[in-house]
Design an enzyme around this catalytic site. Structure first.
Site, PDB file in Angstrom:
ATOM      1  N   HIS A  82      -5.503   9.723   0.236  1.00 39.45           N
ATOM      2  CA  HIS A  82      -5.548   8.962   1.246  1.00 39.45           C
ATOM      3  C   HIS A  82      -6.101   9.480   2.515  1.00 39.45           C
ATOM      4  CE1 HIS A  82      -3.620   6.013   4.218  1.00 39.45           C
ATOM      5  NE2 HIS A  82      -3.369   5.310   3.259  1.00 39.45           N
TER       6      HIS A  82
ATOM      7  N   HIS B 120      -6.162   2.957  -4.055  1.00 37.52           N
ATOM      8  CA  HIS B 120      -6.078   3.276  -2.585  1.00 37.52           C
ATOM      9  C   HIS B 120      -6.566   4.652  -2.227  1.00 37.52           C
ATOM     10  CE1 HIS B 120      -4.940   2.358   1.416  1.00 37.52           C
ATOM     11  NE2 HIS B 120      -3.820   2.796   1.317  1.00 37.52           N
TER      12      HIS B 120
ATOM     13  N   HIS C 285       3.826  -2.294   3.327  1.00 36.19           N
ATOM     14  CA  HIS C 285       3.769  -0.742   2.802  1.00 36.19           C
ATOM     15  C   HIS C 285       5.063  -0.461   1.803  1.00 36.19           C
ATOM     16  CE1 HIS C 285       0.382  -0.443   5.842  1.00 36.19           C
ATOM     17  NE2 HIS C 285       0.294   0.440   5.056  1.00 36.19           N
TER      18      HIS C 285
ATOM     19  N   ASP D 257       0.710  -1.134  -0.113  1.00 31.74           N
ATOM     20  CA  ASP D 257      -0.229  -0.109  -0.025  1.00 31.74           C
ATOM     21  C   ASP D 257       1.016   1.299  -0.029  1.00 31.74           C
ATOM     22  OD1 ASP D 257      -1.853  -1.745   0.361  1.00 31.74           O
ATOM     23  OD2 ASP D 257      -2.755  -0.730   2.080  1.00 31.74           O
TER      24      ASP D 257
HETATM   25 ZN    ZN Z   1      -2.629   3.240   3.150  1.00 35.95          ZN
END
Ligand code: ZN
Length: 263
Positions: free
Chosen positions: A106, A102, A193, A51
């Site tokens: 954010h 995503h 991540h 991510d």
């Molecule tokens: Zn995230």
């Protein structure tokens, strides 16, 4: 037919039909607003997900590691970062990895308006085109019924995870690897991540708020190398679309709003 001609159907039959109908409504509701957390499968297959990228510092190193071990993964990209690094987005897609949405910048979805949520999804999709799939991972894993319905309206499957070693705060790659090795099962969806998205009020949103977010991504890369070297002989590392085809996606009621969690 005789059954149609008779005055009233058998009570047992009515109960059976009602039960079936209720069960299929529950199943339809779960399919519509449930969130995929993993896949029930007999295949020894796992989906790694990364991510908050693409990040020019880390994503190329992740790509190299995945190539070294001959495995595929899924990248849930932030639109704003993708728009700044289109060549990197292309590179991820060209290597056979899957790319999901995503959001554009954010934000926690339960905290913003429906209009803004749909804009976030669309703008990110534009930045990821033509490579982005209709897979959405909510920022911070935060989701309300309203935000879930927005993703549904735009045709997205929402996918969270079943394994989260909290690589954004763990400072020891060996500990991180041990967590992953202890938790990965057939059908797992693993959260990692390749970037840490930073916005002005990230300290308000990131959980747990008191722990500093850890950059750089060295420990994650150390753990990833160790996990791949130990597990590639026994597990198949596949993209999310591939994993979803290898078994039955398991959907959970996944509602999380950090504003409520804080009160
Ligand atoms: Zn995230």
């Amino acid at each position: 037919m005789e059954a149609a001609a008779s005055a009233r159907p058998h009570p047992g039959l009515v109960r059976l039909v009602r039960r079936r109908l209720a069960a299929s409504l529950v199943a339809a509701q779960r399919r519509a607003v449930g969130t995929i957390t993993h896949v029930a499968t007999d295949s020894r297959a796992v989906a790694l997900t990364f991510d908050d990228g693409p990040d020019p510092r880390t994503t190329p190193r992740v790509l190299q590691l995945l190539e070294d071990f001959g495995v595929r993964a899924t990248f849930f990209m932030v639109g704003d970062s993708a728009a700044r690094a289109p060549a990197l987005v292309r590179e991820v897609a060209a290597a056979g990895h899957a790319i999901g949405n995503h959001s554009w910048s954010h934000p926690p979805f339960p905290a913003i308006s429906g209009r803004e949520r749909r804009r976030q999804l669309r703008d990110c999709a534009t930045a990821l085109a033509p490579y982005g799939l209709r897979l959405f991972r909510p920022p911070y894993g935060e989701q309300s019924l309203a935000s879930r319905l927005d993703a549904l309206a735009l045709g997205y499957r929402v996918v969270t995870w079943s394994v989260d070693p909290r690589d954004y705060k763990e400072r020891d790659g060996v500990v991180l690897a041990a967590k992953l090795l202890g938790e990965i099962r057939p059908g797992s969806i693993v959260l990692l991540h390749d970037g840490i998205f930073e916005d002005q009020d990230r300290h308000l949103h990131f959980e747990p708020r008191q722990a500093p977010i850890h950059e750089p991504r060295e420990e994650m890369l150390t753990a990833l190398r160790q996990v791949l070297s130990q597990l590639t002989p026994v597990f198949q590392f596949v993209t999310l679309p591939e994993l979803l085809r290898l078994g039955r996606p398991v959907r959970a009621k996944w509602w999380y709003d950090s504003r409520e969690a804080r009160t």
